[in-house]
Design an enzyme around this catalytic site. Sequence first.
Site, mmCIF file in Angstrom:
data_model
loop_
_atom_site.group_PDB
_atom_site.id
_atom_site.type_symbol
_atom_site.label_atom_id
_atom_site.label_comp_id
_atom_site.label_asym_id
_atom_site.label_seq_id
_atom_site.Cartn_x
_atom_site.Cartn_y
_atom_site.Cartn_z
ATOM 1 N N GLU A 1 0.591 -1.515 0.122
ATOM 2 C CA GLU A 1 0.100 -0.669 0.047
ATOM 3 C C GLU A 1 1.304 1.506 0.024
ATOM 4 O OE1 GLU A 1 -2.178 -0.663 3.836
ATOM 5 O OE2 GLU A 1 -2.647 -2.349 3.038
ATOM 6 N N GLU B 1 -4.355 -6.057 2.095
ATOM 7 C CA GLU B 1 -3.481 -7.109 3.366
ATOM 8 C C GLU B 1 -3.561 -9.024 2.702
ATOM 9 O OE1 GLU B 1 -2.724 -3.491 5.278
ATOM 10 O OE2 GLU B 1 -4.609 -4.859 5.139
ATOM 11 N N GLN C 1 1.733 -1.734 5.680
ATOM 12 C CA GLN C 1 1.915 -0.274 5.930
ATOM 13 C C GLN C 1 1.981 0.095 7.324
ATOM 14 O OE1 GLN C 1 -1.111 2.718 5.402
ATOM 15 N NE2 GLN C 1 0.239 3.170 3.798
ATOM 16 N N PHE C 2 1.982 -1.238 8.544
ATOM 17 C CA PHE C 2 2.258 -1.665 10.135
ATOM 18 C C PHE C 2 1.365 -3.392 10.145
ATOM 19 C CE2 PHE C 2 1.106 2.754 9.847
ATOM 20 C CZ PHE C 2 1.714 3.792 10.724
ATOM 21 N N ASP D 1 0.902 -4.111 12.207
ATOM 22 C CA ASP D 1 -0.102 -4.727 13.198
ATOM 23 C C ASP D 1 -1.067 -4.925 11.983
ATOM 24 O OD1 ASP D 1 1.449 -1.999 13.715
ATOM 25 O OD2 ASP D 1 -0.477 -2.850 15.436
ATOM 26 N N ILE E 1 -0.714 -6.730 10.078
ATOM 27 C CA ILE E 1 -0.664 -8.321 9.172
ATOM 28 C C ILE E 1 -1.274 -9.220 9.198
ATOM 29 C CG2 ILE E 1 0.941 -9.389 11.038
ATOM 30 C CD1 ILE E 1 2.900 -10.519 8.695
ATOM 31 N N HIS F 1 -1.031 0.401 15.977
ATOM 32 C CA HIS F 1 0.102 0.919 15.629
ATOM 33 C C HIS F 1 0.629 0.720 16.344
ATOM 34 C CE1 HIS F 1 -3.194 3.052 13.458
ATOM 35 N NE2 HIS F 1 -2.104 2.707 12.382
#
Length: 338
Positions: free
Chosen positions: A38, A69, A91-92, A94, A96, A138
Amino acid sequence: MASLISTDPTTKKNYLTALKEAISEEMDRNPDMICMGEDIGLLGGAFGVTDGLQAKFGTERVIDMPISEACIVGAACGMALNGKTVMAEMQFIDFISCGFDQIVNMTATYHYRTAGEVAIPMVIRGPAGAYGGGALYHSQMNEAWFCNSPGLKVVCPSTPRDAKGLMIAALRDPNPVIFYEIKELYRKREIEEELATGDEAIVPLGKASIVRAGEDVTLVSYGQTVWQCLEAAENLAKEGYSAEVIDIRTLVPLDQETIINSVKKTNRLVVVNEAPMTCGFAGEILARISQEAFEYLDAPPVRVTRMDTPVPWVKPLELHVLPSAEKITEAALRVCKF
């Protein structure tokens, strides 16, 4: 923006630049490598790790993906099955979890399901960790999820040199690698380093680093908390105790031998990580040492972790639930005085 990708070996680089260099160099070396995620193209990633890559390599090799994701990981897995080496960014880290099924049930099992005939050269990477006020969504360190999934390798560097070297090793590995990047270290000036290029930069997966030698207690960690262990080692020195600090760098495969050899020397062990205590990776290390090196322990091994709670947003509460140099020092003193 391609000018932001520097390979000048005479300039000290930060953690973020080290990762960028590794990815850029590997894309230069391997024409079959692609990146996807992203906002990794035009934006250059939320933290700038992929800044300049799309301008340098084009939109067919640096691909902006939808906010999904599951889609990113699924497409990356398919491309890897068709001969590509893929870097997939979360992107973070978290989020995933949104691609969890694609990772643990599809990507992780392909090599086994094909009796070793099919490789999945794929790195799933993203910013992780707390201390920056990111609160619940995050701030996570969820590495234990993937350490528990056979077929995946799991990496978490603490220095620019290791970030670059481990990223290159991960991108050249035929197995899928989950790569945790500590966002609080991205631009930390205190840990800037001069970096090698190409093969000379490689840090092998599965090999720990002894970052400080000591005689009285072994402190084992990875990522952000390695720096807290080093600070705790300074505190312990003022109390007359010599701490050995080990950065495991790769969780799976784990360099168990280096930890055992250290415990044989110090006879005491404190393991530190940023994830919650229950079922966290610190507990795995303690279990292995208790099983394989119990006779060398002169005190019960201890773990210092995040509390079993989400990470609060308010700074005093955030710091309260997370590990710190002070908490590590206290734990190590208890072990040394046992």
